[in-house]
Design an enzyme around this catalytic site. Structure first.
Site, PDB file in Angstrom:
ATOM      1  N   GLU A 254       0.709  -1.050   0.294  1.00  0.00           N
ATOM      2  CA  GLU A 254      -0.068  -0.232  -0.272  1.00  0.00           C
ATOM      3  C   GLU A 254       0.830   1.183  -0.257  1.00  0.00           C
ATOM      4  O   GLU A 254       1.471   1.233   1.271  1.00  0.00           O
ATOM      5  CB  GLU A 254      -0.980   0.595   1.261  1.00  0.00           C
ATOM      6  CG  GLU A 254      -1.574  -1.014   1.569  1.00  0.00           C
ATOM      7  CD  GLU A 254      -3.075  -0.775   0.222  1.00  0.00           C
ATOM      8  OE1 GLU A 254      -3.082   0.185  -0.134  1.00  0.00           O
ATOM      9  OE2 GLU A 254      -3.476  -1.923   0.118  1.00  0.00           O
ATOM     10  N   CYS A 288      -2.212   8.747   2.846  1.00  0.00           N
ATOM     11  CA  CYS A 288      -1.805   8.537   1.379  1.00  0.00           C
ATOM     12  C   CYS A 288      -3.653   8.940   0.164  1.00  0.00           C
ATOM     13  O   CYS A 288      -2.696   9.025  -1.115  1.00  0.00           O
ATOM     14  CB  CYS A 288      -1.571   7.324   1.122  1.00  0.00           C
ATOM     15  SG  CYS A 288      -3.523   6.208   2.102  1.00  0.00           S
TER      16      CYS A 288
HETATM   17  P1  NAD Z   1       8.604   4.874   4.623  1.00  0.00           P
HETATM   18  O1  NAD Z   1       8.281   4.404   2.947  1.00  0.00           O
HETATM   19  O2  NAD Z   1       9.121   5.988   4.821  1.00  0.00           O
HETATM   20  O3  NAD Z   1       8.387   4.130   5.715  1.00  0.00           O
HETATM   21  C1  NAD Z   1       7.321   2.844   5.803  1.00  0.00           C
HETATM   22  C2  NAD Z   1       7.905   1.985   6.495  1.00  0.00           C
HETATM   23  O4  NAD Z   1       9.106   1.737   6.324  1.00  0.00           O
HETATM   24  C3  NAD Z   1       8.426   2.486   8.199  1.00  0.00           C
HETATM   25  O5  NAD Z   1       8.073   1.539   9.045  1.00  0.00           O
HETATM   26  C4  NAD Z   1       9.923   2.195   7.949  1.00  0.00           C
HETATM   27  O6  NAD Z   1      10.724   2.203   8.593  1.00  0.00           O
HETATM   28  C5  NAD Z   1      10.732   1.477   6.351  1.00  0.00           C
HETATM   29  N1  NAD Z   1      11.189   0.730   6.141  1.00  0.00           N
HETATM   30  C6  NAD Z   1      12.275   2.205   5.512  1.00  0.00           C
HETATM   31  N2  NAD Z   1      13.006   0.850   4.628  1.00  0.00           N
HETATM   32  C7  NAD Z   1      12.484   0.138   4.695  1.00  0.00           C
HETATM   33  C8  NAD Z   1      13.602  -0.747   3.771  1.00  0.00           C
HETATM   34  N3  NAD Z   1      14.541  -0.960   3.281  1.00  0.00           N
HETATM   35  N4  NAD Z   1      12.962  -2.202   4.377  1.00  0.00           N
HETATM   36  C9  NAD Z   1      11.410  -2.607   4.628  1.00  0.00           C
HETATM   37  N5  NAD Z   1      10.937  -2.087   5.940  1.00  0.00           N
HETATM   38  C10 NAD Z   1      11.239   0.032   4.942  1.00  0.00           C
HETATM   39  O7  NAD Z   1       7.056   6.052   4.858  1.00  0.00           O
HETATM   40  P2  NAD Z   1       6.268   6.848   5.509  1.00  0.00           P
HETATM   41  O8  NAD Z   1       7.211   8.142   5.755  1.00  0.00           O
HETATM   42  O9  NAD Z   1       6.281   6.233   7.314  1.00  0.00           O
HETATM   43  O10 NAD Z   1       4.711   6.995   5.143  1.00  0.00           O
HETATM   44  C11 NAD Z   1       4.243   8.146   4.706  1.00  0.00           C
HETATM   45  C12 NAD Z   1       4.211   6.866   2.581  1.00  0.00           C
HETATM   46  O11 NAD Z   1       3.162   5.839   3.141  1.00  0.00           O
HETATM   47  C13 NAD Z   1       3.454   7.725   1.849  1.00  0.00           C
HETATM   48  O12 NAD Z   1       4.006   7.914   1.180  1.00  0.00           O
HETATM   49  C14 NAD Z   1       1.924   7.454   1.513  1.00  0.00           C
HETATM   50  O13 NAD Z   1       1.364   7.510   0.965  1.00  0.00           O
HETATM   51  C15 NAD Z   1       2.240   6.806   2.605  1.00  0.00           C
HETATM   52  N6  NAD Z   1       1.000   5.398   3.241  1.00  0.00           N
HETATM   53  C16 NAD Z   1       0.421   4.159   1.779  1.00  0.00           C
HETATM   54  C17 NAD Z   1      -1.034   4.228   2.458  1.00  0.00           C
HETATM   55  C18 NAD Z   1      -1.725   3.146   1.704  1.00  0.00           C
HETATM   56  O14 NAD Z   1      -2.483   2.586   2.012  1.00  0.00           O
HETATM   57  N7  NAD Z   1      -1.880   2.802   0.259  1.00  0.00           N
HETATM   58  C19 NAD Z   1      -1.394   4.529   4.249  1.00  0.00           C
HETATM   59  C20 NAD Z   1      -0.435   4.974   4.179  1.00  0.00           C
HETATM   60  C21 NAD Z   1       1.132   6.014   4.067  1.00  0.00           C
END
Ligand code: NAD
Length: 478
Positions: A254, A288
């Site tokens: 997502e 998002c």
């Molecule tokens: P992010 O991608 O920076 O982090 C998300 C998660 O991924 C965190 O737990 C982080 O620690 C982890 N992460 C980072 N690098 C990783 C790796 N190499 N392997 C595995 N995990 C890793 O996102 P964010 O800043 O926390 O959230 C914002 C983003 O999330 C926006 O792009 C938003 O649109 C999206 N989002 C999507 C939805 C949806 O349902 N589509 C809902 C909420 C947020």
């Protein structure tokens, strides 16, 4: 209750035990309102991931044999304890990630619904009977849990994502290892305390805190992960997708969005305006499914911009515990920099900017008009309180522009014309489509998710049940 408090170091929750990181390192979590200290948390390592996956794998052997009654009772007990601990959860959502109290309460209520809906799922893990060409054969499919589910969640709606994904995984008989955002570890640890108090067996739910960029790959590529559900940015999602493809780990992703809203000339602006504001500025656009592009048919364009400008001036930027406050702080320096860049770049290239000033870590709600293709804001997710408004000459132009994006998460149209509304539903490239309602909408049992750069697969009770279980074909020869 040992998940720690803001004055102690937060610990991992593995195999029912509260433990420090292997090596003992910690990292600091800051309150985004003023970057003051919120907590120290265990800085997980690859060894911690190995321990957590081993605990979840060991627990699966007996947890998969539990009855629907047992799992349903545990999940309903979690909801009861969440209600008793409402203040802890809401305070955490306010102080750890900067939620205004109204958003925190919305998230708390939604989280409760997610857990209760998951409880209902326990009795719905069903296969079917299948006709057979072989005489005397009974043929059927049964659904079985997959095993260990890795859950990786973002900072912006940590309670909604934790409750939905963990509760659905557990409801259908899986165990879980959760890597919450490094900006929101405490929330998941409070949830772990609640899970433990509800009596869920040790090792069924495990939380490892730490830097996703450092230990995420240890989790994603672990050979004993049977399913992975990731919510976060498109760039990290793409990376995870590549690892999962190599290891054949089934997954749902997502990811980000650039969600459009079309407003046709026959729409009633009195009804549209409050919904338009809600669809962008809730949690300062850190959603998002926030609507970051408005396409307004020419006869309503000037009036829409005028009314929207007036509304945004009234959105509260006060105390986060004041129910009138809407605008939240932006979570991190990296995110603040991205928002500044989108606004400054648009202004420098000729956009008209309404709002756009900063008060501490909070950015005023911002409307951009005269946005052109060469501006960074035009196609990339801003993830802040910023939206662009474009005039369109017809519905057809609106549809074409709404679909002109790599993303495909949520979309909306406001019109009284049912033919155009349903034409939009059939032709919008988004995974979720709303007629006369905002792009921000989620419920526990709906198929939630997007297409293209917005992700793969759907989540929600039924979708998670299908994704997190496997069909097995069984025959009985009489
Ligand atoms: P992010 O991608 O920076 O982090 C998300 C998660 O991924 C965190 O737990 C982080 O620690 C982890 N992460 C980072 N690098 C990783 C790796 N190499 N392997 C595995 N995990 C890793 O996102 P964010 O800043 O926390 O959230 C914002 C983003 O999330 C926006 O792009 C938003 O649109 C999206 N989002 C999507 C939805 C949806 O349902 N589509 C809902 C909420 C947020």
């Amino acid at each position: 209750m040992d998940g720690g408090t803001k004055n102690q170091s937060l610990k991992h929750f593995i195999a029912g035990q509260w433990i420090d990181a292997a090596g003992g390192a910690t990292f600091e979590v800051l309150n985004p309102l003023d970057d003051s200290h919120y907590a120290y948390a265990a800085k997980g390592t690859g060894d911690d991931i190995v321990k957590a996956v081993a605990a979840a794998k060991a627990a699966f052997t007996s947890y998969k044999e539990t009855t629907p009654t047992e799992r349903e009772r545990w999940l309903l007990r979690i909801a009861e304890i969440m209600e008793a601990r409402q203040k802890d959860l809401v305070d955490c959502l306010i102080d750890e990630i900067g939620s205004p109290v109204k958003k925190a309460m919305f998230e708390f209520t939604k989280g409760l619904t997610m857990v209760r809906a998951a409880a209902g799922l326990c009795r719905n893990v069903r296969g079917e009977t299948i006709p057979s060409d072989r005489p005397g054969t009974f043929s059927m499919s049964i659904r079985e849990p997959l095993g260990v589910v890795a859950v990786i969640t973002p900072f912006n709606v940590p309670l909604i994502k934790t409750t939905r994904l963990v509760a659905n995984a557990l409801a259908v008989g899986n165990t879980a290892v959760h890597l919450p955002s490094e900006m929101a570890p405490h929330l998941s640890l409070i949830f772990a305390e609640i899970v433990a108090e509800a009596g869920i067996p040790d090792g069924v739910y495990n939380v490892v805190t730490g830097m996703g960029a450092e230990i995420g790959d240890d989790l994603t590529s672990h050979k004993d992960i049977d399913f992975l559900t990731f919510t976060g940015s498109t760039v990290v999602g793409q990376h995870i997708n590549e690892i999962c493809a190599k290891n054949k780990t089934p997954n749902t992703l997502e990811l980000g969005g650039k969600s459009p809203t079309i407003i046709l000339a026959d729409a009633d602006l009195d009804k549209v305006m409050p919904l338009a504001a809600r669809s962008v500025f809730m949690f300062a656009g850190q959603a998002c499914i926030a609507s970051s592009r408005f396409y307004v048919e020419r006869p309503l364009y000037d009036e829409f911009v005028k009314r929207f400008s007036m509304i945004i001036g009234k959105l509260g930027m006060g105390d986060l515990r004041d129910p009138n406050t809407v605008i939240a702080p932006v979570i991190s320096p990296r995110q603040r920099e991205r928002i500044r860049n989108h606004i400054d770049d648009a202004r420098a290239k000729g956009a008209n900017v309404i709002g756009g000033k900063w008060e501490g870590n909070r950015c005023q709600p911002t409307l951009l008009t005269d946005v052109s293709e060469d501006m960074n804001v035009c196609r990339t997710e801003t993830f802040g309180p910023v939206t662009a408004i474009y005039p369109i000459e017809s519905y057809e132009e609106g549809l074409e522009k709404a679909n002109d994006t790599e993303y495909g998460l949520s979309s909306a149209i406001f019109t009284k014309d049912i033919d155009k509304a349903f034409h939009f539903v059939r032709n919008s490239n988004a995974g979720m489509c709303h007629i006369n309602g905002p792009t921000i909408h989620d419920e526990a049992h709906v198929p939630f998710g997007g297409n293209g750069e917005s992700g793969v697969g759907r989540e929600g009770t039924d979708a998670d049940m299908e994704a997190m279980t496997e069909l097995k074909w069984v025959t009985v020869q009489l």
